[in-house]
Design a protein around this motif. Structure first.
Motif, PDB file in Angstrom:
ATOM      1  N   LYS A 161      -2.698  -1.934  18.141  1.00 30.28           N
ATOM      2  CA  LYS A 161      -3.047  -1.102  16.982  1.00 30.28           C
ATOM      3  C   LYS A 161      -2.485  -1.740  15.710  1.00 30.28           C
ATOM      4  CE  LYS A 161      -2.931   3.015  19.819  1.00 30.28           C
ATOM      5  NZ  LYS A 161      -1.977   3.936  20.375  1.00 30.28           N
ATOM      6  N   GLU A 162      -3.307  -2.529  15.041  1.00 35.14           N
ATOM      7  CA  GLU A 162      -2.857  -3.272  13.864  1.00 35.14           C
ATOM      8  C   GLU A 162      -2.293  -2.391  12.738  1.00 35.14           C
ATOM      9  OE1 GLU A 162      -5.812  -6.672  13.008  1.00 35.14           O
ATOM     10  OE2 GLU A 162      -6.818  -5.216  14.307  1.00 35.14           O
ATOM     11  N   PRO A 163      -2.989  -1.316  12.314  1.00 32.00           N
ATOM     12  CA  PRO A 163      -2.446  -0.515  11.206  1.00 32.00           C
ATOM     13  C   PRO A 163      -1.089   0.116  11.541  1.00 32.00           C
ATOM     14  CG  PRO A 163      -4.756   0.025  11.563  1.00 32.00           C
ATOM     15  CD  PRO A 163      -4.318  -0.840  12.717  1.00 32.00           C
ATOM     16  N   VAL A 164      -0.920   0.550  12.781  1.00 36.95           N
ATOM     17  CA  VAL A 164       0.353   1.153  13.183  1.00 36.95           C
ATOM     18  C   VAL A 164       1.458   0.091  13.150  1.00 36.95           C
ATOM     19  CG1 VAL A 164       1.604   2.311  15.059  1.00 36.95           C
ATOM     20  CG2 VAL A 164      -0.776   2.927  14.575  1.00 36.95           C
ATOM     21  N   MET A 165       1.173  -1.100  13.675  1.00 35.88           N
ATOM     22  CA  MET A 165       2.157  -2.180  13.692  1.00 35.88           C
ATOM     23  C   MET A 165       2.544  -2.575  12.273  1.00 35.88           C
ATOM     24  SD  MET A 165       3.849  -4.013  15.837  1.00 35.88           S
ATOM     25  CE  MET A 165       3.938  -5.513  16.779  1.00 35.88           C
ATOM     26  N   TYR A 166       1.554  -2.678  11.391  1.00 32.62           N
ATOM     27  CA  TYR A 166       1.837  -3.008   9.994  1.00 32.62           C
ATOM     28  C   TYR A 166       2.800  -1.981   9.393  1.00 32.62           C
ATOM     29  CZ  TYR A 166       1.207  -4.117   5.090  1.00 32.62           C
ATOM     30  OH  TYR A 166       1.441  -4.461   3.787  1.00 32.62           O
ATOM     31  N   ASP A 167       2.518  -0.708   9.606  1.00 26.23           N
ATOM     32  CA  ASP A 167       3.379   0.353   9.074  1.00 26.23           C
ATOM     33  C   ASP A 167       4.784   0.294   9.652  1.00 26.23           C
ATOM     34  OD1 ASP A 167       1.306   1.261   7.502  1.00 26.23           O
ATOM     35  OD2 ASP A 167       0.779   2.926   8.832  1.00 26.23           O
ATOM     36  N   ILE A 168       4.895  -0.007  10.952  1.00 24.47           N
ATOM     37  CA  ILE A 168       6.219  -0.112  11.572  1.00 24.47           C
ATOM     38  C   ILE A 168       7.019  -1.218  10.906  1.00 24.47           C
ATOM     39  CG2 ILE A 168       7.416  -0.862  13.682  1.00 24.47           C
ATOM     40  CD1 ILE A 168       5.283   0.703  15.262  1.00 24.47           C
ATOM     41  N   TYR A 169       6.421  -2.410  10.785  1.00 20.46           N
ATOM     42  CA  TYR A 169       7.123  -3.525  10.137  1.00 20.46           C
ATOM     43  C   TYR A 169       7.507  -3.168   8.707  1.00 20.46           C
ATOM     44  CZ  TYR A 169       6.890  -7.396  13.462  1.00 20.46           C
ATOM     45  OH  TYR A 169       7.094  -8.221  14.519  1.00 20.46           O
ATOM     46  N   GLU A 170       6.582  -2.654   7.950  1.00 22.11           N
ATOM     47  CA  GLU A 170       6.840  -2.327   6.541  1.00 22.11           C
ATOM     48  C   GLU A 170       8.010  -1.357   6.403  1.00 22.11           C
ATOM     49  OE1 GLU A 170       6.222  -2.469   2.406  1.00 22.11           O
ATOM     50  OE2 GLU A 170       5.394  -3.739   3.984  1.00 22.11           O
ATOM     51  N   ARG A 171       7.969  -0.269   7.137  1.00 21.49           N
ATOM     52  CA  ARG A 171       9.005   0.758   7.054  1.00 21.49           C
ATOM     53  C   ARG A 171      10.352   0.238   7.583  1.00 21.49           C
ATOM     54  NH1 ARG A 171       6.196   4.200   9.300  1.00 21.49           N
ATOM     55  NH2 ARG A 171       6.894   3.918  11.430  1.00 21.49           N
ATOM     56  N   TYR A 172      10.319  -0.383   8.732  1.00 19.77           N
ATOM     57  CA  TYR A 172      11.540  -0.866   9.386  1.00 19.77           C
ATOM     58  C   TYR A 172      12.259  -1.902   8.521  1.00 19.77           C
ATOM     59  CZ  TYR A 172      14.413  -2.339  13.370  1.00 19.77           C
ATOM     60  OH  TYR A 172      15.443  -2.622  14.210  1.00 19.77           O
ATOM     61  N   ARG A 173      11.511  -2.871   8.009  1.00 23.44           N
ATOM     62  CA  ARG A 173      12.119  -3.918   7.184  1.00 23.44           C
ATOM     63  C   ARG A 173      12.650  -3.370   5.868  1.00 23.44           C
ATOM     64  NH1 ARG A 173       7.828  -8.848   7.816  1.00 23.44           N
ATOM     65  NH2 ARG A 173       8.700  -9.713   9.722  1.00 23.44           N
ATOM     66  N   ARG A 174      11.856  -2.572   5.208  1.00 24.30           N
ATOM     67  CA  ARG A 174      12.316  -2.029   3.915  1.00 24.30           C
ATOM     68  C   ARG A 174      13.600  -1.226   4.090  1.00 24.30           C
ATOM     69  NH1 ARG A 174       9.790  -4.167  -0.083  1.00 24.30           N
ATOM     70  NH2 ARG A 174       7.611  -4.623   0.227  1.00 24.30           N
ATOM     71  N   ASN A 175      13.666  -0.415   5.133  1.00 24.63           N
ATOM     72  CA  ASN A 175      14.890   0.355   5.389  1.00 24.63           C
ATOM     73  C   ASN A 175      16.077  -0.554   5.674  1.00 24.63           C
ATOM     74  OD1 ASN A 175      13.596   2.800   5.004  1.00 24.63           O
ATOM     75  ND2 ASN A 175      13.218   3.134   7.180  1.00 24.63           N
ATOM     76  N   ALA A 176      15.891  -1.553   6.546  1.00 29.06           N
ATOM     77  CA  ALA A 176      16.983  -2.451   6.921  1.00 29.06           C
ATOM     78  C   ALA A 176      17.491  -3.240   5.711  1.00 29.06           C
ATOM     79  CB  ALA A 176      16.541  -3.401   8.021  1.00 29.06           C
TER      80      ALA A 176
END
Length: 195
Positions: A161-176
């Protein structure tokens, strides 16, 4: 003719020694890392970039370790190998799954750090998405005459699921990265060097 041969030889020796002294990174880029996905998985790409108003050494000291990367992975379940050595692995929980990552590229100098790693146990299902495979690169480098940091994170991956994966990376990285920046008192800035 002999003079020309000696000149070419001297130039080659000088070039080789200059590169060795600089410690030119040999295997630290994602160019050409376009994964072939298994059936039912689709390729994706994610790129994040930040510029911070603190010297790169500040970020390198905090983020320049593969096996001591709790800032990004959270607590590790286990690790194997020597830190920042190709082939070292780290295991950590992620959502409803467990990820094992292998270090596949590393370079470090006083002004730059590059850590590249790949998923070693895919596919891994987690809530709402499956990590098929991925390779990530984290690069921290000095800019603005040593007064600031340029921080990039790049990933190529296969997922169901490309859109879900994109959102996970975006959110996870920005938070970290935001958490690290807050700890270091670093602020994001735009295109001109801070004064």
């Amino acid at each position: 003719m002999l003079f020309r041969s000696l000149l070419v030889l001297a130039s080659a020796i000088c070039l080789a020694s200059c590169l060795a002294v600089r410690g030119e990174p040999q295997d630290v880029t994602l160019r050409g890392d376009d994964p072939k996905c298994l059936e039912g998985f689709y390729p994706g790409f994610e790129y994040n970039v930040w510029q911070f108003n603190v010297p790169a050494s500040t970020f390198i000291n905090k983020t320049g370790s593969f096996l001591h990367a709790e800032w990004y992975t959270g607590p590790l379940l286990e690790s194997h190998g020597k830190d920042n050595t190709i082939g070292a692995t780290r295991t950590f929980p992620f959502d409803s799954g467990t990820l094992i990552e292998r270090l596949v590229g590393h370079y470090r100098s006083p002004t730059e750090s590059v850590i590249r790693f790949s998923l070693a146990n895919g596919p891994v299902p987690v809530t709402n998405v499956t990590f098929g495979t991925y390779t990530e690169e984290q690069r921290v480098m000095s800019i603005c005459g040593g007064t600031a940091t340029y921080f990039t994170m790049t990933a190529t991956y296969c997922t169901d699921k490309e859109p879900v994966m994109y959102d996970i990376y975006e959110r996870y990285r920005r938070n970290a990265v935001s958490t690290v920046a807050d700890e270091l008192g670093a602020l994001v800035f735009g295109g001109t060097c801070p004064k």
